[in-house]
Scaffold this active site. Structure first.
Site, PDB file in Angstrom:
ATOM      1  N   ASN A  59      -3.937 -10.778 -17.845  1.00  0.00           N
ATOM      2  CA  ASN A  59      -2.874 -10.787 -18.858  1.00  0.00           C
ATOM      3  C   ASN A  59      -1.647 -11.611 -18.453  1.00  0.00           C
ATOM      4  O   ASN A  59      -1.526 -12.063 -17.317  1.00  0.00           O
ATOM      5  CB  ASN A  59      -2.480  -9.345 -19.181  1.00  0.00           C
ATOM      6  N   HIS A  89       2.147 -15.243   5.860  1.00  0.00           N
ATOM      7  CA  HIS A  89       2.855 -16.141   6.778  1.00  0.00           C
ATOM      8  C   HIS A  89       3.113 -15.439   8.099  1.00  0.00           C
ATOM      9  O   HIS A  89       3.213 -14.213   8.161  1.00  0.00           O
ATOM     10  CB  HIS A  89       4.173 -16.610   6.157  1.00  0.00           C
ATOM     11  N   ALA A 132       0.679   1.407 -12.475  1.00  0.00           N
ATOM     12  CA  ALA A 132       1.737   0.430 -12.733  1.00  0.00           C
ATOM     13  C   ALA A 132       2.746   0.434 -11.586  1.00  0.00           C
ATOM     14  O   ALA A 132       3.119   1.489 -11.077  1.00  0.00           O
ATOM     15  CB  ALA A 132       2.428   0.799 -14.038  1.00  0.00           C
ATOM     16  N   THR A 137      -1.188  -2.143  -0.033  1.00  0.00           N
ATOM     17  CA  THR A 137      -1.084  -2.760   1.297  1.00  0.00           C
ATOM     18  C   THR A 137      -2.377  -2.598   2.097  1.00  0.00           C
ATOM     19  O   THR A 137      -2.578  -3.282   3.085  1.00  0.00           O
ATOM     20  CB  THR A 137       0.063  -2.109   2.091  1.00  0.00           C
ATOM     21  N   LYS A 138      -3.209  -1.608   1.686  1.00  0.00           N
ATOM     22  CA  LYS A 138      -4.447  -1.323   2.432  1.00  0.00           C
ATOM     23  C   LYS A 138      -5.607  -1.177   1.453  1.00  0.00           C
ATOM     24  O   LYS A 138      -5.387  -0.991   0.246  1.00  0.00           O
ATOM     25  CB  LYS A 138      -4.293  -0.011   3.198  1.00  0.00           C
ATOM     26  N   ARG A 152      -1.073   4.905  -2.615  1.00  0.00           N
ATOM     27  CA  ARG A 152      -1.876   5.957  -1.990  1.00  0.00           C
ATOM     28  C   ARG A 152      -2.856   6.485  -3.023  1.00  0.00           C
ATOM     29  O   ARG A 152      -2.509   6.614  -4.202  1.00  0.00           O
ATOM     30  CB  ARG A 152      -0.991   7.124  -1.526  1.00  0.00           C
TER      31      ARG A 152
HETATM   32  C1  LIG Z   1      -2.564   4.845 -13.620  1.00  0.00           C
HETATM   33  C2  LIG Z   1      -2.145   5.732 -14.755  1.00  0.00           C
HETATM   34  C3  LIG Z   1      -3.093   5.534 -15.935  1.00  0.00           C
HETATM   35  C4  LIG Z   1      -2.271   7.165 -14.244  1.00  0.00           C
HETATM   36  O1  LIG Z   1      -1.810   8.044 -15.228  1.00  0.00           O
HETATM   37  P1  LIG Z   1      -2.124   9.618 -15.155  1.00  0.00           P
HETATM   38  O2  LIG Z   1      -3.583   9.867 -15.356  1.00  0.00           O
HETATM   39  O3  LIG Z   1      -1.198  10.238 -16.101  1.00  0.00           O
HETATM   40  O4  LIG Z   1      -1.773   9.964 -13.674  1.00  0.00           O
HETATM   41  P2  LIG Z   1      -1.871  11.396 -12.961  1.00  0.00           P
HETATM   42  O5  LIG Z   1      -1.444  12.448 -13.919  1.00  0.00           O
HETATM   43  O6  LIG Z   1      -3.207  11.577 -12.296  1.00  0.00           O
HETATM   44  O7  LIG Z   1      -0.771  11.211 -11.847  1.00  0.00           O
HETATM   45  C5  LIG Z   1      -0.883  11.761 -10.563  1.00  0.00           C
HETATM   46  C6  LIG Z   1       0.467  11.619  -9.898  1.00  0.00           C
HETATM   47  O8  LIG Z   1       0.788  10.242  -9.734  1.00  0.00           O
HETATM   48  C7  LIG Z   1       2.029   9.937 -10.400  1.00  0.00           C
HETATM   49  N1  LIG Z   1       1.872   8.625 -11.024  1.00  0.00           N
HETATM   50  C8  LIG Z   1       1.067   8.288 -12.057  1.00  0.00           C
HETATM   51  N2  LIG Z   1       1.168   6.982 -12.299  1.00  0.00           N
HETATM   52  C9  LIG Z   1       2.079   6.499 -11.414  1.00  0.00           C
HETATM   53  C10 LIG Z   1       2.599   5.201 -11.179  1.00  0.00           C
HETATM   54  N3  LIG Z   1       2.203   4.167 -11.890  1.00  0.00           N
HETATM   55  N4  LIG Z   1       3.486   5.056 -10.177  1.00  0.00           N
HETATM   56  C11 LIG Z   1       3.891   6.126  -9.444  1.00  0.00           C
HETATM   57  N5  LIG Z   1       3.418   7.371  -9.619  1.00  0.00           N
HETATM   58  C12 LIG Z   1       2.530   7.550 -10.600  1.00  0.00           C
HETATM   59  C13 LIG Z   1       2.201  11.044 -11.423  1.00  0.00           C
HETATM   60  O9  LIG Z   1       3.565  11.213 -11.735  1.00  0.00           O
HETATM   61  C14 LIG Z   1       1.619  12.210 -10.696  1.00  0.00           C
HETATM   62  O10 LIG Z   1       2.540  12.674  -9.747  1.00  0.00           O
HETATM   63  P3  LIG Z   1       2.800  14.260  -9.544  1.00  0.00           P
HETATM   64  O11 LIG Z   1       1.467  14.806  -9.097  1.00  0.00           O
HETATM   65  O12 LIG Z   1       3.862  14.314  -8.513  1.00  0.00           O
HETATM   66  O13 LIG Z   1       3.200  14.757 -10.889  1.00  0.00           O
HETATM   67  C15 LIG Z   1      -0.729   5.422 -15.246  1.00  0.00           C
HETATM   68  O14 LIG Z   1       0.249   6.056 -14.513  1.00  0.00           O
HETATM   69  C16 LIG Z   1      -0.413   3.952 -15.192  1.00  0.00           C
HETATM   70  O15 LIG Z   1       0.150   3.437 -14.223  1.00  0.00           O
HETATM   71  N6  LIG Z   1      -0.806   3.286 -16.272  1.00  0.00           N
HETATM   72  C17 LIG Z   1      -0.613   1.853 -16.380  1.00  0.00           C
HETATM   73  C18 LIG Z   1      -0.251   1.492 -17.818  1.00  0.00           C
HETATM   74  C19 LIG Z   1      -0.225   0.011 -17.992  1.00  0.00           C
HETATM   75  O16 LIG Z   1      -0.038  -0.727 -17.068  1.00  0.00           O
HETATM   76  N7  LIG Z   1      -0.449  -0.416 -19.202  1.00  0.00           N
HETATM   77  C20 LIG Z   1      -0.513  -1.829 -19.486  1.00  0.00           C
HETATM   78  C21 LIG Z   1      -1.559  -2.105 -20.524  1.00  0.00           C
HETATM   79  S1  LIG Z   1      -3.049  -2.744 -19.850  1.00  0.00           S
END
Ligand SMILES: CC(C)(COP(=O)(O)OP(=O)(O)OC[C@H]1O[C@@H](n2cnc3c(N)ncnc32)[C@H](O)[C@@H]1OP(=O)(O)O)[C@@H](O)C(=O)NCCC(=O)NCCS
Length: 159
Positions: A59, A89, A132, A137-138, A152
């Site tokens: 994208n 680097h 998102a 890093t690993k 993680r």
């Molecule tokens: C990856 C993703 C789908 C996970 O969502 P989810 O299923 O609701 O996640 P979970 O409920 O399993 O989250 C587990 C833990 O990770 C945290 N978490 C979820 N996504 C996170 C992120 N991107 N960054 C940091 N922490 C995150 C949650 O807050 C939760 O923490 P907690 O246990 O302390 O409450 C979502 O967070 C995400 O990043 N989506 C991306 C959306 C995007 O990029 N869209 C563009 C269109 S393609």
């Protein structure tokens, strides 16, 4: 009226230019599968080091440094604004500007959330999701959700 006609012509020309540039980009990759979709707003360097399997989607505003080799597996979705770097680097000042190649492999059926950063040398297993804004890093095993900075694994996915 004339302005509308000129506008339509410009749109057509722009779309043709984007298609032409996109096709040339695909030809420049080490290999590129079928039905690969790359936004015209993605920026890709070091195309000779990049291999893409079928149905990969990249994208807008995603940035890839491919010179150190980047492989992206089939059906993997890269959201907007991601960064994938396969060049690093040295810490030493005398040689810091030299690029050091460090290949990245992203498996099949992965999804990188918007703004995810994949650092050199990382391997992401098949089917995994990177949240998102994560900085990976690993290595991430297959079938996992990884989030945060540094990324993680927070849970196994039910695929
Ligand atoms: C990856 C993703 C789908 C996970 O969502 P989810 O299923 O609701 O996640 P979970 O409920 O399993 O989250 C587990 C833990 O990770 C945290 N978490 C979820 N996504 C996170 C992120 N991107 N960054 C940091 N922490 C995150 C949650 O807050 C939760 O923490 P907690 O246990 O302390 O409450 C979502 O967070 C995400 O990043 N989506 C991306 C959306 C995007 O990029 N869209 C563009 C269109 S393609």
């Amino acid at each position: 009226m004339l302005t509308r006609v000129i506008g339509k012509c410009m749109d057509k020309l722009l779309r043709w230019h984007q298609k032409y540039t996109n096709e040339n980009l695909k030809k420049a990759f080490a290999s590129c599968g079928q039905r690969v979709m790359i936004s015209p707003d993605a920026r890709i360097w070091g195309t000779h080091g990049i291999t893409l399997e079928d149905d990969v989607i990249i994208n807008a505003f995603t940035h890839i440094f491919g010179a150190g080799r980047v492989h992206i597996g089939a059906r993997t979705l890269i959201s907007t604004g991601c960064s994938i770097a396969s060049i690093t680097h040295s810490e030493q000042l005398a040689t810091r500007t030299w690029g050091i190649e460090s290949p990245v492999t992203i498996g099949s059926d992965c999804w990188l959330g918007t703004g995810a950063i994949i650092l050199p040398g990382v391997n992401i297993g098949d089917g995994s999701i990177i949240g998102a804004g994560a900085v990976v890093t690993k290595d991430i095993p297959p079938g996992c959700l990884a989030v945060g900075v540094p990324a993680r694994v927070v849970r196994k996915l039910e695929l």
